[in-house]
Design a protein around this motif. Structure first.
Motif, PDB file in Angstrom:
ATOM      1  N   ASP A  83      41.320  65.491 -11.575  1.00 49.68           N
ATOM      2  CA  ASP A  83      40.472  66.331 -12.429  1.00 49.68           C
ATOM      3  C   ASP A  83      39.915  65.533 -13.605  1.00 49.68           C
ATOM      4  OD1 ASP A  83      40.918  68.502 -10.817  1.00 49.68           O
ATOM      5  OD2 ASP A  83      42.517  69.357 -12.057  1.00 49.68           O
ATOM      6  N   MET A  84      40.745  64.653 -14.169  1.00 48.47           N
ATOM      7  CA  MET A  84      40.313  63.848 -15.310  1.00 48.47           C
ATOM      8  C   MET A  84      39.179  62.905 -14.905  1.00 48.47           C
ATOM      9  SD  MET A  84      42.472  61.140 -17.611  1.00 48.47           S
ATOM     10  CE  MET A  84      42.438  59.929 -16.269  1.00 48.47           C
ATOM     11  N   TYR A  85      39.329  62.238 -13.757  1.00 44.76           N
ATOM     12  CA  TYR A  85      38.293  61.297 -13.339  1.00 44.76           C
ATOM     13  C   TYR A  85      37.010  62.014 -12.923  1.00 44.76           C
ATOM     14  CZ  TYR A  85      40.980  57.031 -13.705  1.00 44.76           C
ATOM     15  OH  TYR A  85      41.666  55.966 -14.197  1.00 44.76           O
ATOM     16  N   VAL A  86      37.134  63.198 -12.368  1.00 44.05           N
ATOM     17  CA  VAL A  86      35.943  63.990 -12.061  1.00 44.05           C
ATOM     18  C   VAL A  86      35.212  64.346 -13.363  1.00 44.05           C
ATOM     19  CG1 VAL A  86      35.152  66.236 -11.219  1.00 44.05           C
ATOM     20  CG2 VAL A  86      36.785  64.920  -9.878  1.00 44.05           C
ATOM     21  N   SER A  87      35.977  64.647 -14.414  1.00 47.48           N
ATOM     22  CA  SER A  87      35.362  64.932 -15.708  1.00 47.48           C
ATOM     23  C   SER A  87      34.672  63.693 -16.266  1.00 47.48           C
ATOM     24  CB  SER A  87      36.432  65.426 -16.697  1.00 47.48           C
ATOM     25  OG  SER A  87      36.959  66.667 -16.286  1.00 47.48           O
ATOM     26  N   PHE A  88      35.284  62.526 -16.084  1.00 48.65           N
ATOM     27  CA  PHE A  88      34.645  61.285 -16.524  1.00 48.65           C
ATOM     28  C   PHE A  88      33.296  61.112 -15.830  1.00 48.65           C
ATOM     29  CE2 PHE A  88      38.506  60.030 -18.581  1.00 48.65           C
ATOM     30  CZ  PHE A  88      38.166  59.007 -19.444  1.00 48.65           C
ATOM     31  N   VAL A  89      33.274  61.350 -14.533  1.00 52.30           N
ATOM     32  CA  VAL A  89      32.029  61.208 -13.775  1.00 52.30           C
ATOM     33  C   VAL A  89      30.995  62.223 -14.260  1.00 52.30           C
ATOM     34  CG1 VAL A  89      30.971  61.451 -11.494  1.00 52.30           C
ATOM     35  CG2 VAL A  89      33.147  60.243 -11.734  1.00 52.30           C
TER      36      VAL A  89
ATOM     37  N   SER B 264      41.948  61.253  -2.454  1.00 53.01           N
ATOM     38  CA  SER B 264      40.567  61.028  -2.019  1.00 53.01           C
ATOM     39  C   SER B 264      39.583  61.335  -3.144  1.00 53.01           C
ATOM     40  CB  SER B 264      40.251  61.893  -0.801  1.00 53.01           C
ATOM     41  OG  SER B 264      41.034  61.519   0.316  1.00 53.01           O
ATOM     42  N   ARG B 265      39.861  62.381  -3.910  1.00 44.29           N
ATOM     43  CA  ARG B 265      39.003  62.716  -5.053  1.00 44.29           C
ATOM     44  C   ARG B 265      38.989  61.582  -6.074  1.00 44.29           C
ATOM     45  NH1 ARG B 265      40.833  67.613  -8.055  1.00 44.29           N
ATOM     46  NH2 ARG B 265      38.777  67.517  -9.039  1.00 44.29           N
ATOM     47  N   ILE B 266      40.166  60.993  -6.320  1.00 43.09           N
ATOM     48  CA  ILE B 266      40.246  59.867  -7.255  1.00 43.09           C
ATOM     49  C   ILE B 266      39.442  58.682  -6.736  1.00 43.09           C
ATOM     50  CG2 ILE B 266      41.796  58.158  -8.276  1.00 43.09           C
ATOM     51  CD1 ILE B 266      43.947  60.309  -8.405  1.00 43.09           C
ATOM     52  N   GLU B 267      39.558  58.406  -5.457  1.00 41.66           N
ATOM     53  CA  GLU B 267      38.844  57.274  -4.858  1.00 41.66           C
ATOM     54  C   GLU B 267      37.329  57.479  -4.931  1.00 41.66           C
ATOM     55  OE1 GLU B 267      38.659  54.754  -0.634  1.00 41.66           O
ATOM     56  OE2 GLU B 267      40.036  56.455  -0.870  1.00 41.66           O
ATOM     57  N   ILE B 268      36.874  58.710  -4.659  1.00 40.45           N
ATOM     58  CA  ILE B 268      35.438  59.007  -4.732  1.00 40.45           C
ATOM     59  C   ILE B 268      34.932  58.823  -6.163  1.00 40.45           C
ATOM     60  CG2 ILE B 268      33.719  60.840  -4.532  1.00 40.45           C
ATOM     61  CD1 ILE B 268      35.371  61.940  -2.179  1.00 40.45           C
ATOM     62  N   SER B 269      35.713  59.289  -7.124  1.00 37.18           N
ATOM     63  CA  SER B 269      35.324  59.136  -8.530  1.00 37.18           C
ATOM     64  C   SER B 269      35.252  57.671  -8.917  1.00 37.18           C
ATOM     65  CB  SER B 269      36.325  59.870  -9.436  1.00 37.18           C
ATOM     66  OG  SER B 269      36.306  61.268  -9.184  1.00 37.18           O
ATOM     67  N   TYR B 270      36.234  56.887  -8.468  1.00 35.21           N
ATOM     68  CA  TYR B 270      36.223  55.447  -8.736  1.00 35.21           C
ATOM     69  C   TYR B 270      34.948  54.806  -8.180  1.00 35.21           C
ATOM     70  CZ  TYR B 270      40.848  54.378 -10.692  1.00 35.21           C
ATOM     71  OH  TYR B 270      41.926  54.246 -11.525  1.00 35.21           O
ATOM     72  N   ASN B 271      34.596  55.173  -6.968  1.00 34.68           N
ATOM     73  CA  ASN B 271      33.402  54.587  -6.336  1.00 34.68           C
ATOM     74  C   ASN B 271      32.137  54.930  -7.116  1.00 34.68           C
ATOM     75  OD1 ASN B 271      34.950  53.478  -4.284  1.00 34.68           O
ATOM     76  ND2 ASN B 271      34.658  55.215  -2.899  1.00 34.68           N
ATOM     77  N   LYS B 272      32.042  56.174  -7.600  1.00 28.51           N
ATOM     78  CA  LYS B 272      30.875  56.572  -8.389  1.00 28.51           C
ATOM     79  C   LYS B 272      30.816  55.806  -9.708  1.00 28.51           C
ATOM     80  CE  LYS B 272      30.305  61.241  -6.520  1.00 28.51           C
ATOM     81  NZ  LYS B 272      30.271  62.694  -6.833  1.00 28.51           N
TER      82      LYS B 272
ATOM     83  N   GLN C 195      35.601  53.046 -20.471  1.00 27.20           N
ATOM     84  CA  GLN C 195      36.874  53.747 -20.674  1.00 27.20           C
ATOM     85  C   GLN C 195      37.419  54.270 -19.349  1.00 27.20           C
ATOM     86  OE1 GLN C 195      35.840  56.683 -23.607  1.00 27.20           O
ATOM     87  NE2 GLN C 195      35.731  55.172 -25.267  1.00 27.20           N
ATOM     88  N   ALA C 196      36.522  54.609 -18.432  1.00 24.55           N
ATOM     89  CA  ALA C 196      36.962  55.127 -17.132  1.00 24.55           C
ATOM     90  C   ALA C 196      37.585  54.042 -16.273  1.00 24.55           C
ATOM     91  CB  ALA C 196      35.776  55.756 -16.397  1.00 24.55           C
ATOM     92  N   ILE C 197      37.081  52.801 -16.388  1.00 26.19           N
ATOM     93  CA  ILE C 197      37.592  51.742 -15.517  1.00 26.19           C
ATOM     94  C   ILE C 197      38.883  51.123 -16.050  1.00 26.19           C
ATOM     95  CG2 ILE C 197      35.301  51.194 -14.628  1.00 26.19           C
ATOM     96  CD1 ILE C 197      35.157  48.851 -16.488  1.00 26.19           C
ATOM     97  N   ASN C 198      39.299  51.537 -17.258  1.00 28.56           N
ATOM     98  CA  ASN C 198      40.599  51.083 -17.742  1.00 28.56           C
ATOM     99  C   ASN C 198      41.706  51.599 -16.836  1.00 28.56           C
ATOM    100  OD1 ASN C 198      39.590  49.710 -19.955  1.00 28.56           O
ATOM    101  ND2 ASN C 198      39.817  51.451 -21.340  1.00 28.56           N
TER     102      ASN C 198
ATOM    103  N   PHE D  30      27.918  53.337 -11.115  1.00 30.12           N
ATOM    104  CA  PHE D  30      27.309  53.458 -12.442  1.00 30.12           C
ATOM    105  C   PHE D  30      27.414  52.139 -13.205  1.00 30.12           C
ATOM    106  CE2 PHE D  30      28.581  58.215 -12.410  1.00 30.12           C
ATOM    107  CZ  PHE D  30      27.444  58.520 -11.678  1.00 30.12           C
ATOM    108  N   THR D  31      28.580  51.495 -13.110  1.00 29.09           N
ATOM    109  CA  THR D  31      28.802  50.236 -13.819  1.00 29.09           C
ATOM    110  C   THR D  31      27.817  49.169 -13.357  1.00 29.09           C
ATOM    111  OG1 THR D  31      31.167  50.758 -13.989  1.00 29.09           O
ATOM    112  CG2 THR D  31      30.512  48.475 -14.390  1.00 29.09           C
ATOM    113  N   THR D  32      27.620  49.082 -12.044  1.00 27.92           N
ATOM    114  CA  THR D  32      26.696  48.084 -11.489  1.00 27.92           C
ATOM    115  C   THR D  32      25.278  48.301 -12.007  1.00 27.92           C
ATOM    116  OG1 THR D  32      28.038  47.936  -9.469  1.00 27.92           O
ATOM    117  CG2 THR D  32      25.772  47.112  -9.360  1.00 27.92           C
ATOM    118  N   ILE D  33      24.854  49.560 -12.035  1.00 26.70           N
ATOM    119  CA  ILE D  33      23.497  49.873 -12.500  1.00 26.70           C
ATOM    120  C   ILE D  33      23.330  49.546 -13.976  1.00 26.70           C
ATOM    121  CG2 ILE D  33      21.842  51.745 -12.873  1.00 26.70           C
ATOM    122  CD1 ILE D  33      23.049  53.110 -10.385  1.00 26.70           C
ATOM    123  N   ILE D  34      24.307  49.966 -14.790  1.00 25.73           N
ATOM    124  CA  ILE D  34      24.210  49.758 -16.233  1.00 25.73           C
ATOM    125  C   ILE D  34      24.222  48.274 -16.580  1.00 25.73           C
ATOM    126  CG2 ILE D  34      25.377  50.121 -18.429  1.00 25.73           C
ATOM    127  CD1 ILE D  34      23.933  52.565 -17.242  1.00 25.73           C
ATOM    128  N   VAL D  35      25.113  47.521 -15.946  1.00 22.95           N
ATOM    129  CA  VAL D  35      25.203  46.085 -16.221  1.00 22.95           C
ATOM    130  C   VAL D  35      23.889  45.380 -15.877  1.00 22.95           C
ATOM    131  CG1 VAL D  35      26.336  43.946 -15.507  1.00 22.95           C
ATOM    132  CG2 VAL D  35      27.700  45.963 -16.012  1.00 22.95           C
TER     133      VAL D  35
END
Length: 341
Positions: free
Chosen positions: A222-228, A122-130, A181-184, A134-139
């Motif tokens: 933990d890694m994806y939370v750090s990315f966020v 669930s933590r990974i999924e939440i990080s993916y959603n965030k 790099q996070a979406i790779n 971010f990607t949508t806003i930046i693009v």
């Protein structure tokens, strides 16, 4: 002290003369019990999860030598990887522990491990959603921001304004780098059904595999939370730098000359010979004023303009000092003449 923590965090992000702590990616985690491993780097370029450092001096670490060049990746840190040696040690310890449990306790631990595994997913999924948000806003935002950039204004910035602008570009590049790099796609080791199939004690093997998958998934989460977390830092940095740049823009332009009490004329070079045109009128005034001998200096600002004819006509005025200067804020074929008393 919180002030020291904030200072060290800001210091770690500087591209030059940065102080970083190898216990973490840039700084150690708050409350970490590990001994600090500080390095002072002359150059420390951040590009998303990559930290590129040149000439790093160890601080209070006897035996450590100066590192001329190194690249460190967040995803390759020990906190986010499970080595084969560590996995073997965990397997030995867990199976020894499991052998001491009765059937009831074994089932209880299995349910607990499955719950922990689900929480990490669930933590990974939440990080993916965030990250997707971010990607949508930046693009959407960055192309619009680029379209509104006035490059002539940028070229006219003074040193402070240019430094802020460069830092703003640096922040946006890192922001985009973290997101992309996070979406790779990033794989991680998982348990094998073949091992379970071959095992003589399938209950023990099944529980160990759930435990192993939980350990791997926890590290990935933990890694994806750090990315966020780092993406948020760069978003905040970009917003702050944008505000500072926007507020300071009127004060950051180069003051080429003080025009108070001076006569200033703006004209188009291709129109100075055209009868009744404003540029022709302004040029006539300039020539008339020069003949009064009131002015000691004449400054001519130009940008992509043919000024050869003007220069030829001004050769007759030898009592005034004539200064030619380029000004990138002027339009093509536009010149500005300043008469100083």
């Amino acid at each position: 002290m919180w002030f020291v923590d904030v200072l060290l965090n800001i210091w770690a992000y500087l591209p030059v003369f940065a102080l970083t702590d190898d216990v973490g990616f840039l700084t150690s985690r708050h409350g970490s019990e590990q001994s600090h491993r500080y390095y002072f780097s002359l150059i420390s370029i951040l590009f998303g999860e990559k930290k590129i450092q040149l000439i790093s001096f160890p601080i209070k670490q006897p035996g450590e030598k100066i590192i001329l060049f190194r690249i460190k990746r967040l995803s390759e840190m020990d906190n986010f990887t499970l080595s084969d040696e560590k996995a073997e040690q965990l397997e030995t310890d867990y199976k020894s522990h499991f052998s001491l449990l009765d059937d009831t306790d074994q089932n209880i631990e299995k349910e607990a491990l499955l719950r922990h595994l689900s929480e990490q997913k669930s933590r990974i999924e939440i990080s993916y959603n965030k990250i997707n948000a971010f990607t949508t806003i930046i693009v959407a935002v960055i192309p619009i921001a680029i379209a509104f950039i006035d490059w002539n204004t940028i070229k006219s910035l003074n040193v402070i304004g240019m430094v802020v602008f460069v830092l703003l570009i640096y922040a946006n590049v890192n922001l985009c780098a973290w997101i992309f790099q996070a979406i790779n796609v990033r794989g991680f080791m998982a348990s094998s059904f073949g091992d379970l199939k071959k095992s003589e004690d399938k209950t023990k093997e099944q529980n160990w595999q759930i435990y192993y998958d939980w350990q791997q998934t926890k590290r990935k989460a933990d890694m994806y939370v750090s990315f966020v977390k780092y993406t948020k830092v760069w978003i905040i940095s970009a917003i702050i730098l944008t505000v500072v740049f926007s507020i300071g823009l009127p004060f950051n332009e180069k003051n080429i000359v003080d025009t108070v009490n001076n006569h200033v004329y703006t004209l188009q070079t291709e129109l100075i010979e055209k009868t009744y045109d404003e540029s022709a009128v302004a040029w006539s005034f300039v020539l008339a004023e020069l003949q009064t001998d009131k002015y000691a200096e004449m400054i001519i600002l130009y940008n992509e303009a043919d000024v050869s004819d003007i220069a030829e006509k001004l050769e007759q005025f030898r009592q005034q000092r004539i200064v030619w200067m380029t000004d990138n804020t002027l339009k093509k074929n536009e010149i500005k003449i300043i008469l100083e008393e």
